[in-house]
Design an enzyme around this catalytic site. Structure first.
Site, PDB file in Angstrom:
ATOM      1  N   CYS A 201      68.525  33.557 -64.230  1.00 37.32           N
ATOM      2  CA  CYS A 201      67.949  34.249 -63.059  1.00 37.32           C
ATOM      3  C   CYS A 201      68.197  35.750 -63.148  1.00 37.32           C
ATOM      4  O   CYS A 201      68.494  36.404 -62.133  1.00 37.32           O
ATOM      5  CB  CYS A 201      68.495  33.707 -61.744  1.00 37.32           C
ATOM      6  SG  CYS A 201      68.029  32.020 -61.432  1.00 37.32           S
TER       7      CYS A 201
ATOM      8  N   GLN B 276      79.458  35.603 -57.617  1.00 36.75           N
ATOM      9  CA  GLN B 276      80.273  35.221 -58.780  1.00 36.75           C
ATOM     10  C   GLN B 276      81.726  35.661 -58.663  1.00 36.75           C
ATOM     11  O   GLN B 276      82.533  35.318 -59.522  1.00 36.75           O
ATOM     12  CB  GLN B 276      79.678  35.805 -60.061  1.00 36.75           C
ATOM     13  CG  GLN B 276      78.364  35.172 -60.472  1.00 36.75           C
ATOM     14  CD  GLN B 276      78.464  33.671 -60.695  1.00 36.75           C
ATOM     15  OE1 GLN B 276      79.544  33.128 -60.959  1.00 36.75           O
ATOM     16  NE2 GLN B 276      77.352  32.988 -60.575  1.00 36.75           N
TER      17      GLN B 276
ATOM     18  N   ASP C 228      77.026  41.832 -53.792  1.00 36.00           N
ATOM     19  CA  ASP C 228      76.683  40.432 -54.034  1.00 36.00           C
ATOM     20  C   ASP C 228      77.924  39.785 -54.645  1.00 36.00           C
ATOM     21  O   ASP C 228      78.224  39.973 -55.825  1.00 36.00           O
ATOM     22  CB  ASP C 228      75.478  40.379 -54.985  1.00 36.00           C
ATOM     23  CG  ASP C 228      75.221  38.983 -55.517  1.00 36.00           C
ATOM     24  OD1 ASP C 228      75.988  38.059 -55.199  1.00 36.00           O
ATOM     25  OD2 ASP C 228      74.240  38.821 -56.264  1.00 36.00           O
TER      26      ASP C 228
END
Ligand code: PLP
Length: 406
Positions: A364, A203, A200
């Site tokens: 989150c 960021q 992922d």
């Protein structure tokens, strides 16, 4: 300082405004970055010159827009060093990219008793899709814990990999702790047991150079809006060997080859995974955002952002009652912290009135909050357009909050 921050700020019209009579300080870049004029102009240009549906049109506008759309795919291939444009799938963003893999890979490769391995620090986007697909397929979701600095515990990670593990899904960089995870080593260890890894990159993509072939990840996901491009556009990179084997995620126009009354055959990669009219304006903006990042030089601004973080840590060390959450070995662009005895929401609301935008809450990542036994944090997340003076203002604002609430 060779980095020309004032010149760069001129490209971001939104930064030049007052909020509650204070000059805006925008420290919520991990939620979304602001857009340079070049990106805004690219979207405007699309609607003023090229707007039309792509791929199927024989006419001039359609062909021109299709050209830009497909050229952008090739530019992204280069930007992250994928092996082929067929490995670049346009999505709405990281969340959709992960859902695509969870559902498509999960339906094909997950059986009862199989395991998916994620870490406790994952954003809900890299958490809930795995929880749901595991439930559907009767598989088990397992979690890599953190060490006492807040980094992934690599020793425990090694023990969690086993013959039942079907996939590892891990953030390149944490949106709460700022930690840059050792993804290259995580991937190397998983591959020793032929286990694919999804990264992922939400960021990381705007802070670190990403080379998917060097990392050797199987999937890499990111969102345009966190890298100076518009919202609603993102990317899933996947190794061709996996994407070829995975079934479509959504069905409809564009993703088909032939449709008959009783069955359908599917398009080749990457179109098999791009059902329906795509976000063409977003692709125009994303292309310009990549040009922008390349122009200002990722290595140079990466160093500048690191200086901003170090400066903040130094300032914060002198604020009594301020506790930085996590002390990762490597940090990208953000810091989470708490003020003793003050709820993050109260601090964030007061800071806002001083013109400073930070984010407060669970970010989150509710399981991580539970794991760390904290209600939430205050998070300051940086971009190359932020300045040392803005950090001074944040430090002053925090002292004021302490006086007001304390
Ligand atoms: N993963 C991480 C680490 C994030 O920080 C975020 C957003 O903050 C996401 C995934 C989800 O990104 P998006 O909402 O753009 O899909």
């Amino acid at each position: 300082m060779s980095f020309q921050v004032n010149k760069i700020r001129e490209d971001f019209p939104i930064l030049d405004q007052l909020v509650y009579k204070h000059k805006l300080v925008y420290f919520d870049n991990a939620a979304t970055t602001q857009k340079p004029r070049q990106v805004i102009d690219a979207v405007k240009y699309y609607y003023e010159h090229d707007n039309c549906n792509i791929h199927r049109g024989v006419h001039f506008l359609s062909q021109r827009a299709t050209g830009v759309f497909e050229d952008t795919r090739s530019e992204i291939k280069q930007f992250i060093n994928a092996a082929s444009p067929a490995e670049i799938i346009f999505t709405k963003g990281t969340t959709e990219s992960i859902n695509l893999v969870a559902h498509s890979f999960g339906k094909k490769f997950l059986s009862p008793g199989d395991e998916i391995l994620i870490s406790v620090l994952e954003h809900h986007s890299n958490f809930v899709p795995w929880q749901e697909i595991c439930k559907e397929q009767g598989a088990i979701l397992k979690f890599i814990p953190l060490d006492n600095r807040g980094d992934i515990d690599m020793e425990v990670y090694k023990t969690l990999l086993n013959e039942k593990t079907r996939l590892v899904a891990i953030a390149h960089s944490s949106n709460v702790l700022g930690a840059v995870n050792p993804v290259a080593e995580i991937i190397r260890l998983a591959h020793l047991q032929n286990i694919p890894v999804l990264v992922d990159g939400a960021q990381a993509i705007a802070h670190l150079p990403v080379d998917v072939q060097k990392l050797d990840c199987d999937f890499y996901c990111f969102s345009g809006h966190k890298m100076y491009a518009p919202m609603g556009i993102g990317v899933l990179y996947g190794k061709e060997k996996w994407l070829e084997e995975m079934p479509p995620y959504q069905t409809g126009g564009e993703m088909i080859q032939d449709v008959f009354f009783d069955h359908t055959t599917f398009n080749e990669l990457p179109y098999k995974f791009e059902a329906g009219t795509p976000n063409v304006e977003g692709v125009y903006g994303l292309r310009e955002a990549i040009h922008y990042l390349q122009k200002i030089n990722m290595n140079e601004f990466g160093e500048y952002e690191k200086q901003l973080v170090d400066y903040t840590l130094d300032k914060f060390s002198r604020i009594k009652g301020l506790k930085v959450i996590g002390n990762p070995r490597e940090r990208a662009g953000l810091i989470s912290f708490l003020l003793e005895g003050i709820h993050p929401y109260d601090a964030g609301t007061l800071i806002d009135k001083m013109g400073i935008a930070v984010r407060t809450g669970h970010h989150c990542a509710m399981p991580l909050m539970e794991y760390l036994k904290i209600p939430g944090t205050i998070r300051a997340s940086y971009s190359f357009y932020n300045t040392f003076e803005e950090i001074d203002r944040l430090a002053e604002a925090l002292e004021t909050v302490k006086k007001i609430v304390g």
